[in-house]
Design a protein around this motif. Sequence first.
Motif, PDB file in Angstrom:
ATOM      1  N   UNK A   1       1.049  -0.947  -0.024  1.00 50.59           N
ATOM      2  CA  UNK A   1       0.126   0.012   0.110  1.00 50.59           C
ATOM      3  C   UNK A   1       0.800   1.111  -0.049  1.00 50.59           C
ATOM      4  N   UNK A   2       0.393   2.381  -0.637  1.00 52.82           N
ATOM      5  CA  UNK A   2       1.352   3.592  -0.891  1.00 52.82           C
ATOM      6  C   UNK A   2       1.395   4.354   0.669  1.00 52.82           C
ATOM      7  N   UNK A   3       0.616   4.087   1.591  1.00 48.70           N
ATOM      8  CA  UNK A   3       0.896   4.412   2.999  1.00 48.70           C
ATOM      9  C   UNK A   3       2.066   3.755   3.522  1.00 48.70           C
ATOM     10  N   UNK A   4       2.053   2.427   3.245  1.00 50.00           N
ATOM     11  CA  UNK A   4       3.299   1.757   3.968  1.00 50.00           C
ATOM     12  C   UNK A   4       4.645   2.120   3.044  1.00 50.00           C
ATOM     13  N   UNK A   5       4.506   2.386   1.785  1.00 49.41           N
ATOM     14  CA  UNK A   5       5.795   2.694   1.137  1.00 49.41           C
ATOM     15  C   UNK A   5       6.354   4.010   1.600  1.00 49.41           C
ATOM     16  N   UNK A   6       5.415   5.074   2.085  1.00 45.97           N
ATOM     17  CA  UNK A   6       5.736   6.183   2.432  1.00 45.97           C
ATOM     18  C   UNK A   6       6.735   6.226   3.822  1.00 45.97           C
ATOM     19  N   UNK A   7       6.372   5.348   4.693  1.00 42.14           N
ATOM     20  CA  UNK A   7       7.061   5.418   5.821  1.00 42.14           C
ATOM     21  C   UNK A   7       8.433   4.070   5.727  1.00 42.14           C
ATOM     22  N   UNK A   8       8.023   3.252   4.624  1.00 45.67           N
ATOM     23  CA  UNK A   8       9.218   2.398   4.399  1.00 45.67           C
ATOM     24  C   UNK A   8      10.543   3.142   3.711  1.00 45.67           C
ATOM     25  N   UNK A   9      10.212   4.140   3.181  1.00 49.27           N
ATOM     26  CA  UNK A   9      11.187   4.900   2.303  1.00 49.27           C
ATOM     27  C   UNK A   9      11.894   5.836   3.105  1.00 49.27           C
ATOM     28  N   UNK A  10      11.029   6.089   4.280  1.00 49.86           N
ATOM     29  CA  UNK A  10      12.081   7.224   5.306  1.00 49.86           C
ATOM     30  C   UNK A  10      11.242   8.531   5.312  1.00 49.86           C
ATOM     31  N   UNK A  11      10.188   8.576   4.936  1.00 55.26           N
ATOM     32  CA  UNK A  11       9.143   9.834   5.079  1.00 55.26           C
ATOM     33  C   UNK A  11       8.479   9.873   6.225  1.00 55.26           C
ATOM     34  N   UNK A  12       8.564  10.938   6.985  1.00 57.25           N
ATOM     35  CA  UNK A  12       8.011  11.133   8.207  1.00 57.25           C
ATOM     36  C   UNK A  12       6.438  11.276   8.200  1.00 57.25           C
ATOM     37  N   UNK A  13       6.027  11.763   7.132  1.00 56.35           N
ATOM     38  CA  UNK A  13       4.504  11.876   7.099  1.00 56.35           C
ATOM     39  C   UNK A  13       3.909  11.400   5.591  1.00 56.35           C
ATOM     40  N   UNK A  14       2.762  11.026   5.380  1.00 54.04           N
ATOM     41  CA  UNK A  14       2.162  10.743   4.210  1.00 54.04           C
ATOM     42  C   UNK A  14       2.235  11.968   2.974  1.00 54.04           C
ATOM     43  N   UNK A  15       1.934  12.932   3.923  1.00 54.46           N
ATOM     44  CA  UNK A  15       1.788  14.460   3.201  1.00 54.46           C
ATOM     45  C   UNK A  15       3.408  14.937   2.500  1.00 54.46           C
ATOM     46  N   UNK A  16       4.282  14.756   3.450  1.00 52.21           N
ATOM     47  CA  UNK A  16       5.682  14.811   2.933  1.00 52.21           C
ATOM     48  C   UNK A  16       5.848  13.770   1.705  1.00 52.21           C
ATOM     49  N   UNK A  17       5.802  12.821   1.964  1.00 50.42           N
ATOM     50  CA  UNK A  17       6.043  11.737   0.768  1.00 50.42           C
ATOM     51  C   UNK A  17       5.158  11.976  -0.404  1.00 50.42           C
ATOM     52  N   UNK A  18       3.896  12.546  -0.487  1.00 49.68           N
ATOM     53  CA  UNK A  18       3.158  12.946  -1.648  1.00 49.68           C
ATOM     54  C   UNK A  18       3.700  14.262  -2.279  1.00 49.68           C
ATOM     55  N   UNK A  19       4.004  15.147  -1.410  1.00 49.67           N
ATOM     56  CA  UNK A  19       4.663  16.390  -1.943  1.00 49.67           C
ATOM     57  C   UNK A  19       5.975  16.179  -2.684  1.00 49.67           C
ATOM     58  N   UNK A  20       6.720  15.011  -2.182  1.00 49.87           N
ATOM     59  CA  UNK A  20       8.298  15.059  -2.570  1.00 49.87           C
ATOM     60  C   UNK A  20       7.968  14.233  -4.031  1.00 49.87           C
ATOM     61  N   UNK A  21       6.961  13.113  -4.016  1.00 50.06           N
ATOM     62  CA  UNK A  21       6.851  12.396  -5.158  1.00 50.06           C
ATOM     63  C   UNK A  21       6.377  13.432  -6.599  1.00 50.06           C
ATOM     64  N   UNK A  22       5.483  14.297  -6.134  1.00 53.20           N
ATOM     65  CA  UNK A  22       5.112  15.325  -7.057  1.00 53.20           C
ATOM     66  C   UNK A  22       6.027  16.188  -7.631  1.00 53.20           C
ATOM     67  N   UNK A  23       6.835  16.550  -6.616  1.00 55.50           N
ATOM     68  CA  UNK A  23       8.060  17.618  -7.144  1.00 55.50           C
ATOM     69  C   UNK A  23       9.009  16.882  -7.879  1.00 55.50           C
ATOM     70  N   UNK A  24       9.401  15.677  -7.488  1.00 57.46           N
ATOM     71  CA  UNK A  24      10.631  14.966  -8.227  1.00 57.46           C
ATOM     72  C   UNK A  24       9.996  14.283  -9.480  1.00 57.46           C
ATOM     73  N   UNK A  25       8.719  13.920  -9.530  1.00 57.16           N
ATOM     74  CA  UNK A  25       8.633  13.028 -10.751  1.00 57.16           C
ATOM     75  C   UNK A  25       7.146  13.624 -11.368  1.00 57.16           C
ATOM     76  N   UNK A  26       6.704  14.767 -10.850  1.00 59.26           N
ATOM     77  CA  UNK A  26       5.567  15.265 -11.556  1.00 59.26           C
ATOM     78  C   UNK A  26       4.458  14.472 -11.881  1.00 59.26           C
ATOM     79  N   UNK A  27       4.219  13.403 -10.718  1.00 55.33           N
ATOM     80  CA  UNK A  27       3.054  12.498 -10.751  1.00 55.33           C
ATOM     81  C   UNK A  27       2.875  12.147  -9.232  1.00 55.33           C
TER      82      UNK A  27
END
Length: 450
Positions: free
Chosen positions: A152-178
Motif C-alpha cells: 500500500x502507498x501509505x506503507x511505502x511512504x514510511x518504508x522509504x523514510x518519509x515522516x508523513x504521508x503528506x511529505x511523501x506525496x509532496x516529494x513524489x509530485x515535485x521529483x516525478x511530476x506524478x
Amino acid sequence: MTDDHGDTLYQAVSSRDARFDGEFFFAVRTTGIYCRPSCPAVTPKRRNVAFFPTAAAAQGHGFRACRRCRPDAVPGSAAWNVRADVVGRAVRMIGDGVVDREGVPGLAGRLGYSTRQVQRQLTAELGAGPVALARAQRAHTARVLLQTTALPVTEIAFAAGFSSVRQFNDTIRAVYARTPTGLRAETAGASGPRTAPATGVPLRLAYRGPYAAREVFDLLAAEALPGVEEVTGPPGARTYRRTLRLPYGPGVVAVGERAPGRWLEARLHLAELRDLTTAVHRLRRLLDLDADPYAVAERLGADPRLAAAVAARPGVRSPGAADPEEYALRTVLGPEGSARALAASGTPLDAADGTLRALFPAAAELTGHPVAGPLARALADGALRLDPGADREEAARALGAVPGVDARAAARIRVRSLGDPDVPDPDGPEAPEWAPWRSYARRCLELTPG
C-alpha cells in the motif's frame, strides 16, 4: 561553474557518454526536466542547459526527473569512495541512511562538525544540503517500491523514510511530476509483475561498466561463511546470498552474477522495509558498484607492471564489505575461528532461509573472545570506527593500536571494511604513482598468475 567547464560537460551530453552517468546531471530550462548524461533524448541547445553535481541539486532548482533515462537510478559518483574529507564521509553516511535515522544533528555529530558547517560544505560542493540529499534518496527508494511491490502507498511512504504521508506525496509530485498512485499506474507492467512483501523486493543494481563479475563472485565464493553466506550455481550464472544485520532488523539479500545490462539483478528480504536504503547501500559497497573503471584503467594501465593485468580484466573491482565490523572480526579470526564464533555466539534468524540461518556475532558479543576480543572491544567502545563515515586516517591509526592486528590484516580491513581505494600493499612495492587506486592495483596483482 565556468563556461569552459560547462562546455566540457556539454560535450559529454552531446556524445551521450555513459561514463559520466552519476558524475553530474544536466537539466533543460525549457522543459523543466533533468537527465543523466547518456539520456537518449534529443540533445538540447547549450544555452538551455544547466549542470548540477547531484540529482538533489537539480531537484532543489525545481527540475523533475526524466521519465526516459531515470537519472535517479544511476550509479553513485566514484568521487565519494575516493574522498576521505568531510564531504565524502557525509555522502557515504547519508547513503547509509544516517539522516533518516538520526537527523542532521546525528550526521554532524558523527562527523565532529556543527550542523551549520555540514550544511555549508555540502551545499558549496554538491549544490544541496544533507536534508535535500536524503530527500532525493528517499524519493528514489519510494519509486522502486511503487514500481516493484504491491505494498500500500501509505506503507511505502514510511518504508522509504518519509515522516508523513503528506511529505511523501509532496516529494513524489515535485521529483516525478506524478502522484504516487499515478507513478505506479504509469509503470504498470514495465518493470515486471509487482511482488508481495513475502517474496522480497526485486532490484536492479546499476554500475558504470565494464564490470568484472566473475572475479568478484570468485572472491565471494572463496570467502563465504556457511550459515551466513552461500554462493550457488555454475560460474557465469551464480547467485550470492547472505544475511544482513541492519538498523531495524535482519535481512537476507540475493544477487546474481549474470548482468543482463549495466546492472546486477538482486532481491532483498527485510524484516523491516525501512532498512531498504541502508541494505542497498551496503550491497553496493560490497560489490564496488560505484567505482569508475575508466579512471582506474587509465591510471594503472599506463604502468608496464600492470598494463597486461588491467587489459586482461576490464572493469576489475576492489570489493568492500556488507558489514564492516563483521569483516574485520572475521579477518582476525580466520575461516575456522569465524565458524566457531558463529556457532557459539551468532544470532539465529527467526526462520532459516535455505542454508542461511544466522547473523554473525556483533562486536559486543565477542569482547571476551581470546583472539577477537581486543578488536571487538575497540569496535564496541568506539575507539575504532569502520562505518561509512569513518575518518580513514583515524581508523588506520586505531587499527595499528589493536593487539593482534598485524599490518596485513590492517591493510585488508582498510580495503574491505573502510572501502578505501588507495591502500598500499604492506608486502608489495610502494608505487605512489598508482594513487589513488592502489587497492585496485593490489587486486590486479592478486588476480595475476605467478
